[in-house]
Write an enzyme that holds these catalytic residues in place. Structure first.
Site, short mmCIF file in Angstrom:
data_model
loop_
_atom_site.label_atom_id
_atom_site.label_comp_id
_atom_site.label_asym_id
_atom_site.label_seq_id
_atom_site.Cartn_x
_atom_site.Cartn_y
_atom_site.Cartn_z
N GLY A 71 0.63 -1.23 -0.16
CA GLY A 71 -0.07 0.00 -0.02
C GLY A 71 0.84 1.23 -0.06
CB THR A 72 3.90 2.13 1.94
OG1 THR A 72 3.27 1.75 2.94
CG2 THR A 72 4.94 3.40 2.02
CG HIS A 201 0.13 -6.58 4.89
ND1 HIS A 201 -0.06 -6.27 6.27
CD2 HIS A 201 0.23 -5.55 4.33
CE1 HIS A 201 0.41 -4.91 6.52
NE2 HIS A 201 0.47 -4.22 5.10
CB THR A 237 12.46 -9.11 -10.73
OG1 THR A 237 13.51 -8.77 -11.73
CG2 THR A 237 11.86 -10.56 -11.03
CB CYS A 325 4.76 2.71 17.66
SG CYS A 325 5.41 2.18 19.39
C1 LIG Z 1 -5.22 3.06 5.15
C2 LIG Z 1 -3.70 2.49 5.00
N1 LIG Z 1 -2.91 2.82 3.83
C3 LIG Z 1 -1.95 2.58 3.71
C4 LIG Z 1 -1.19 1.35 4.42
C5 LIG Z 1 0.30 0.99 4.11
O1 LIG Z 1 -0.03 -0.45 3.52
P1 LIG Z 1 1.47 -1.47 3.46
O2 LIG Z 1 1.61 -1.79 4.92
O3 LIG Z 1 0.99 -2.43 2.36
O4 LIG Z 1 2.55 -0.57 3.03
C6 LIG Z 1 -1.80 0.98 5.39
C7 LIG Z 1 -1.17 -0.10 6.63
O5 LIG Z 1 -1.46 0.05 7.63
C8 LIG Z 1 -3.09 1.57 5.47
O6 LIG Z 1 -3.89 1.11 7.00
#
Ligand SMILES: Cc1ncc(COP(=O)(O)O)c(C=O)c1O
Length: 383
Positions: A71-72, A201, A237, A325
C-alpha cells in the site's frame, strides 16, 4: 496462555489456502516473468492470472493494474506520480487530515517541493464533508487523495459522491482503499476514481505486495527506474510468489466476503455487549452509521493508552492504539486530534480493536473480562 489477536487492521495472518498456493508456486514456478523461455512464460502466466483476478475484483480493465510492494508504494506512486506528471496544469492537491502516513508524508514532501496541499478537516465523527472538498477545489487542483476507510477508526468516507463531484474537474481522484478492499466490493467505475490503492497483507495475503489501479490513459511519472516491468509504471522483477498469494487471497475473499462481514459484525456486537455487562464505561470514536464492521475504536475514560496496551499484552490480548509508535512511545493519534482537537482526553485513552476471521465470540467475552481489572487498576493510577 493462548493469545487473542485483535489487530487485524495492522496485518492479518496468511490464509491457509493462500499458504498452500504459495508453497506450490515456491516449489515449481520460479521463472522470471520477463524471460522469454518456458520458465519465464510460466512466471508471466502467474502474474497475468493475478492481474485478471484483481481487475475483475474491482471492475477494471486488465491493463490498469500495477503490482507494487504494498500500500505504501502504491500511494507513493499515485501521489508523486500524478503530481509530477500533471504539474503543468497546477500545483494544488487536496487531501484530508486523517490519511495514513503513506499519504500524508508524500503530501508533506510535495509541499517542500513547491506544491500547495490543502488538508481537509473532519467532523467529530471522523467524516470528510463533500461540501468541503467542493469549497477547496481550485482551477489549479490536480489531485484529490482521500481514503475510503480510515485505519484507526474504521469510518467510511463518501468516495462515490466525491468521485461524482470531480467528474467535470481536471483533478485526478485517488483513494487509499487499503482498509476497505477486504470488506466492501469495490467498483472503480461506480466509485469514479482514477487511482486506487490496495494491499495484500490486510486481506489474509502475504506482506510486501499490493496494487495500484491506474485508469487507462492516465499518465504517472515513473518512480522506479529500471526494467520495463508493469508496462514501465513500476520497474523491478515481479514478486511472483507474493503476487500469486495475493491472487489466492482475493479469490478466497470474494468467496467469503459476506460471511466474513457478518462474522465481524457479530464479534463487534458481542464485544460491546460484554464490555457493558462488565460495567465498563466507554464511548466509541467515529460515526456509528458509516463504519466497517471489523474496526472499532473505543475510548476508556481515565485510562492511559500506553499502560493499557502493555497490560493487555501481558494478559494475552494484542490490540493497538491505531496510531504510530515512535521510539517505543505512542504519539497521540493525528486522526483523533483532527476529530476532537489537541487537548481531548480521548487522544490518550483510546484503543483500536480490529477483528479477523479466526476470532470467536467467546474470545470477546474473555477480552472484556481481562479489560475490567486492568481498567480498575489504571483508574487508580491515572485519576
Ligand atoms: C489506510 C492504509 N494505507 C496504507 C497502508 C500501508 O500499506 P502497506 O503496509 O501495504 O505498505 C496501511 C497499512 O497500515 C493502511 O492502513
Amino acid at each position: 496462555m493462548a493469545s487473542i489477536y485483535l489487530d487485524h487492521a495492522a496485518t492479518t495472518p496468511i490464509h491457509e489456502e493462500v499458504q498452500e498456493r504459495m508453497m506450490a508456486v515456491m516449489n515449481q514456478h520460479y521463472g522470471n516473468p520477463s524471460s522469454i523461455h518456458a520458465f519465464g512464460r510460466d512466471g508471466r502466466k502467474l502474474v497475468d492470472q493475478a492481474r485478471t483476478t484483481v481487475a475483475e475484483a474491482i471492475n477494471a480493465p486488465f491493463s490498469t493494474i500495477v503490482f507494487t510492494s504494498g500500500g505504501t508504494e502504491a500511494n507513493n506512486l499515485a501521489i508523486f506520480g500524478s503530481a509530477y506528471a500533471y504539474q503543468n496544469q497546477g500545483k494544488h492537491i487536496i487531501t484530508t487530515a486523517i490519511e495514513h502516513h503513506a499519504v500524508l508524508h508524500p503530501c508533506e514532501q510535495l509541499e517542500k517541493d513547491g506544491f500547495d496541499v490543502t488538508y481537509l478537516p473532519v467532523d467529530e465523527l471522523g467524516k470528510v464533508k463533500v461540501e468541503d472538498v467542493k469549497a477547496a477545489l481550485r482551477d489549479d487542483t490536480i489531485l484529490v487523495t482521500i481514503m475510503s476507510v480510515n485505519n484507526e477508526i474504521g469510518v467510511t468516507q463518501p468516495i462515490q459522491e466525491i468521485g461524482a463531484l470531480l467528474d467535470d474537474h481536471q483533478a485526478i481522484f485517488h483513494t487509499d482503499a487499503v482498509q476497505s478492499f477486504g470488506v466492501y466490493k469495490l467498483d472503480v467505475q461506480s466509485l469514479g476514481v482514477d487511482l486506487l490503492t490496495a494491499s495484500s497483507h490486510k486481506i489474509y495475503g502475504p506482506k510486501g505486495v499490493g496494487f495500484l489501479y491506474k485508469k487507462e490513459d492516465l499518465h504517472l511519472q515513473q518512480q522506479l527506474h529500471g526494467g520495463e516491468q508493469e508496462r514501465k509504471w513500476r520497474s523491478g522483477t515481479e514478486n511472483t510468489l507474493a503476487i500469486a498469494g495475493f491472487d489466492e487471497a482475493i479469490k478466497v475473499l470474494e468467496r467469503e466476503r459476506e460471511e466474513r462481514d457478518r462474522h465481524y459484525e457479530a464479534l463487534q456486537n458481542r464485544l460491546l455487549m460484554e464490555l457493558e455487562q462488565q460495567g465498563i464505561t466507554f464511548t466509541i470514536n467515529g460515526d456509528l452509521n458509516a463504519r466497517v464492521p471489523n474496526i472499532i475504536n473505543i475510548s476508556f475514560p481515565n485510562t492511559e493508552v500506553e499502560m493499557f496496551l502493555t497490560n493487555l499484552d501481558l494478559a494475552g490480548v494484542a490490540v493497538s492504539s491505531g496510531s504510530a509508535c515512535t521510539a517505543g512511545s505512542i504519539d497521540p493519534s493525528h486522526v483523533l486530534k483532527a476529530m476532537y482537537g489537541e487537548e481531548d482526553p480521548r487522544l490518550t485513552n483510546s484503543i483500536r480493536f480490529s477483528f479477523g476471521i479466526h476470532n470467536t465470540e467467546e474470545e470477546m467475552a474473555i477480552v472484556a473480562e481481562k479489560i475490567k481489572p486492568i481498567i480498575d487498576r489504571l483508574k487508580k493510577v491515572v485519576t
